[in-house]
Write an enzyme that holds these catalytic residues in place. Structure first.
Site, PDB file in Angstrom:
ATOM      1  N   SER A   1       0.862  -1.170   0.000  1.00 50.14           N
ATOM      2  CA  SER A   1       0.000   0.000   0.000  1.00 50.14           C
ATOM      3  C   SER A   1       0.907   1.230   0.000  1.00 50.14           C
ATOM      4  O   SER A   1       1.625   1.462   0.962  1.00 50.14           O
ATOM      5  CB  SER A   1      -0.890  -0.023   1.246  1.00 50.14           C
ATOM      6  OG  SER A   1      -1.579   1.199   1.394  1.00 50.14           O
TER       7      SER A   1
ATOM      8  N   ASP B   1      -7.048   3.101  -3.075  1.00 47.82           N
ATOM      9  CA  ASP B   1      -7.755   3.191  -1.792  1.00 47.82           C
ATOM     10  C   ASP B   1      -7.958   4.672  -1.482  1.00 47.82           C
ATOM     11  O   ASP B   1      -6.991   5.433  -1.352  1.00 47.82           O
ATOM     12  CB  ASP B   1      -6.912   2.521  -0.695  1.00 47.82           C
ATOM     13  CG  ASP B   1      -7.630   2.465   0.660  1.00 47.82           C
ATOM     14  OD1 ASP B   1      -8.755   2.992   0.772  1.00 47.82           O
ATOM     15  OD2 ASP B   1      -7.041   1.890   1.600  1.00 47.82           O
TER      16      ASP B   1
ATOM     17  N   GLU C   1     -10.955   0.813  -3.309  1.00 45.71           N
ATOM     18  CA  GLU C   1     -11.241   0.537  -1.895  1.00 45.71           C
ATOM     19  C   GLU C   1     -11.843   1.771  -1.230  1.00 45.71           C
ATOM     20  O   GLU C   1     -11.315   2.881  -1.365  1.00 45.71           O
ATOM     21  CB  GLU C   1      -9.918   0.130  -1.220  1.00 45.71           C
ATOM     22  CG  GLU C   1     -10.032  -0.296   0.228  1.00 45.71           C
ATOM     23  CD  GLU C   1      -8.690  -0.789   0.781  1.00 45.71           C
ATOM     24  OE1 GLU C   1      -7.798  -1.157  -0.020  1.00 45.71           O
ATOM     25  OE2 GLU C   1      -8.524  -0.780   2.015  1.00 45.71           O
TER      26      GLU C   1
ATOM     27  N   ASP D   1     -13.459  -1.399   3.330  1.00 46.99           N
ATOM     28  CA  ASP D   1     -12.534  -1.536   4.453  1.00 46.99           C
ATOM     29  C   ASP D   1     -13.239  -0.959   5.687  1.00 46.99           C
ATOM     30  O   ASP D   1     -13.901  -1.688   6.440  1.00 46.99           O
ATOM     31  CB  ASP D   1     -11.225  -0.801   4.092  1.00 46.99           C
ATOM     32  CG  ASP D   1     -10.218  -0.674   5.228  1.00 46.99           C
ATOM     33  OD1 ASP D   1     -10.534  -1.024   6.369  1.00 46.99           O
ATOM     34  OD2 ASP D   1      -9.080  -0.200   4.982  1.00 46.99           O
TER      35      ASP D   1
ATOM     36  N   LYS E   1      -9.543  -6.566   8.523  1.00 49.19           N
ATOM     37  CA  LYS E   1      -8.475  -6.285   9.489  1.00 49.19           C
ATOM     38  C   LYS E   1      -8.994  -6.725  10.849  1.00 49.19           C
ATOM     39  O   LYS E   1      -9.970  -6.136  11.347  1.00 49.19           O
ATOM     40  CB  LYS E   1      -8.179  -4.780   9.532  1.00 49.19           C
ATOM     41  CG  LYS E   1      -7.704  -4.186   8.212  1.00 49.19           C
ATOM     42  CD  LYS E   1      -7.600  -2.664   8.282  1.00 49.19           C
ATOM     43  CE  LYS E   1      -7.080  -2.087   6.977  1.00 49.19           C
ATOM     44  NZ  LYS E   1      -7.143  -0.605   6.956  1.00 49.19           N
TER      45      LYS E   1
ATOM     46  N   GLY F   1      -3.895  -3.938   6.363  1.00 46.11           N
ATOM     47  CA  GLY F   1      -2.880  -3.630   7.365  1.00 46.11           C
ATOM     48  C   GLY F   1      -3.115  -2.264   7.966  1.00 46.11           C
ATOM     49  O   GLY F   1      -3.853  -1.436   7.396  1.00 46.11           O
TER      50      GLY F   1
HETATM   51  O1  OSB Z   1      -6.900   2.025   4.557  1.00 52.80           O
HETATM   52  O2  OSB Z   1      -5.806   0.240   4.437  1.00 52.80           O
HETATM   53  C1  OSB Z   1      -5.917   1.386   4.878  1.00 52.80           C
HETATM   54  C2  OSB Z   1      -2.808   2.339   6.881  1.00 52.80           C
HETATM   55  C3  OSB Z   1      -3.364   3.093   7.879  1.00 52.80           C
HETATM   56  C4  OSB Z   1      -4.723   3.306   7.872  1.00 52.80           C
HETATM   57  C5  OSB Z   1      -5.514   2.769   6.863  1.00 52.80           C
HETATM   58  C6  OSB Z   1      -4.961   1.997   5.868  1.00 52.80           C
HETATM   59  C7  OSB Z   1      -3.581   1.806   5.856  1.00 52.80           C
HETATM   60  C8  OSB Z   1      -2.871   1.076   4.821  1.00 52.80           C
HETATM   61  C9  OSB Z   1      -1.516   0.534   5.189  1.00 52.80           C
HETATM   62  O3  OSB Z   1      -3.270   0.960   3.686  1.00 52.80           O
HETATM   63  C10 OSB Z   1      -1.342  -0.893   4.878  1.00 52.80           C
HETATM   64  C11 OSB Z   1      -0.129  -1.431   5.595  1.00 52.80           C
HETATM   65  O4  OSB Z   1      -0.178  -1.648   6.815  1.00 52.80           O
HETATM   66  O5  OSB Z   1       0.878  -1.661   4.922  1.00 52.80           O
HETATM   67 MG    MG Z   2      -8.089   0.823   3.287  1.00 49.76          MG
END
Ligand code: OSB
Ligand code: MG
Length: 375
Positions: A139, A193, A218, A243, A267, A295
């Protein structure tokens, strides 16, 4: 088996990211993470991590609200009140505490590690996981220019990542996606996203993303807006993925029945723990919706839970499960998490419990405050 927590050590550590991570609603430079250590009546311990962020820009919960929820309401429901299985504790929490899912998960997840440890079983095996390896996606945060994003996306592809996800927001979307698709070619699996940065009125604009053959968009809209996501999905060829919106098995079922999305990001830290995460996985499987593991910029402790969960059968798409070195100068677990050149992370199925050892000295050095519960 009886799981009897005698004491909990709650602490905050400060862990600087190697690079700031920008999403549509804010930027993170350094993680303020809550870590939990459960101590059972026989002296067996298990580590957990709270995924809440520093500010309420992803969800209403933060590091500080979780500290309060854990010490004031949740820890007293766990300490000295044995449960037969880790799967049973969510019902205890939910009976008297509404919401606060990240705080609940921070206590629920290490109970699974404790159960696995005591049973001499890997966490993945206890959950019912079947994959020995899990595919990894990256990401990428919002960058200052399309060229800067292309550089990172190309490097990620070269490292073996199976999917590249680009954070977008109004003003940093079409040109960035076009540049990355152009540089990486038609074979690369790309997604975006938005972290809820758009409105349904932006549907025509978002439909222009259909030209870039994305695996998914997303969370384009507000987390509460399942009906509007369904309306948007009807106007797009690209699958939507939810998400933030998916907080429970019931929400996942509603999303499936309304047609709000075709894919779900799970998650465990967002949904109240591993029992809820597994139930959402099962609900999505029944409705023919593939899922993948998201994540939250976790340390190697949180990563262990995510990797174990992602070994379940309906986690059929690459997860945001980047290796330790992508985030941290040095992680707080041994061994650190790695990714193969084929973009796979190995599930530690040969070790009981979490599958990684926490570097206690490093955790102590990073600790900002610590408290024992009960005091
Ligand atoms: O929307 O998936 C998300 C990180 C912080 C808050 C929201 C998101 C994210 C990421 C990071 O996309 C994914 C990672 O942990 O590598
Ligand atoms: Mg997300």
């Amino acid at each position: 088996m009886t799981l009897s927590v005698r004491q909990i050590t709650l602490r905050e550590i400060a862990l600087p990211l190697r690079e700031p991570f920008r999403i549509s609603s804010g930027v993170t430079h350094e993680r303020r993470m809550l870590l939990v250590e459960l101590h059972d009546a026989d002296g067996v311990t298990a580590w957990g991590e709270c995924v809440a962020g520093e500010r309420p820009n992803y969800s209403p919960e933060t590091t500080d609200t979780c500290r309060h929820a854990i010490r004031a309401w949740l820890a007293p429901l766990l300490i000295g009140r044995p449960v037969a299985r880790a799967a049973d504790v969510a019902a205890v929490f939910d009976a008297t505490v509404r919401g606060h899912r990240m705080a609940k998960a921070a206590l629920e997840m290490p109970l699974w590690a404790l159960e696995a440890e005591r049973a001499g079983q890997s966490l993945a095996a206890l959950l019912g996981g079947s994959r020995p390896e899990v595919p990894v996606g990256i990401s990428l945060g919002i960058q200052s220019s399309p060229a800067a994003l292309v550089e990172r996306a190309a490097a990620a592809r070269a490292q073996g990542y199976r999917r590249v996800k680009l954070k977008i927001m109004p003003g940093a979307d079409l040109a960035y996606v076009a540049a990355v698709r152009d540089a990486l070619g038609p074979e690369a699996t790309l997604s975006v996203d938005a972290n809820a940065a758009y409105q349904l009125d932006d549907a025509d604009h978002l439909a222009r993303l259909d030209a870039y053959d994305l695996a998914m968009i997303e969370q384009p809209l507000d987390p509460e807006d399942l009906r509007r996501h369904a309306a948007l999905q009807r106007r797009l060829a690209t699958p939507l993925c939810l998400d933030e919106s998916i907080t429970s098995p019931a929400r996942a079922e509603d999303a499936a029945l309304l047609g709000s999305a075709r894919i779900v990001n799970i998650k465990p830290g967002r949904v109240g723990g591993l029992a809820a995460a597994r139930a959402i996985h099962d609900t999505c499987a029944r409705h023919g919706m593939p899922v993948w593991c998201g994540g939250m910029l976790e340390s190697g402790i949180g990563r262990a839970y995510n990797v174990a969960l992602a070994s379940l059968p309906n986690f059929s798409q690459p997860g945001d499960l980047s290796p330790s070195a992508r985030y941290w100068e040095r992680d707080i677990v041994d061994p650190e998490w790695t990714m193969s050149a084929e973009g796979l992370v190995t599930v530690p199925v040969d070790q009981p419990g979490l599958g990684v050892i926490v570097d206690r000295d490093r955790v102590e050095r990073l600790t900002v405050w610590r408290e024992a519960l009960p005091a």
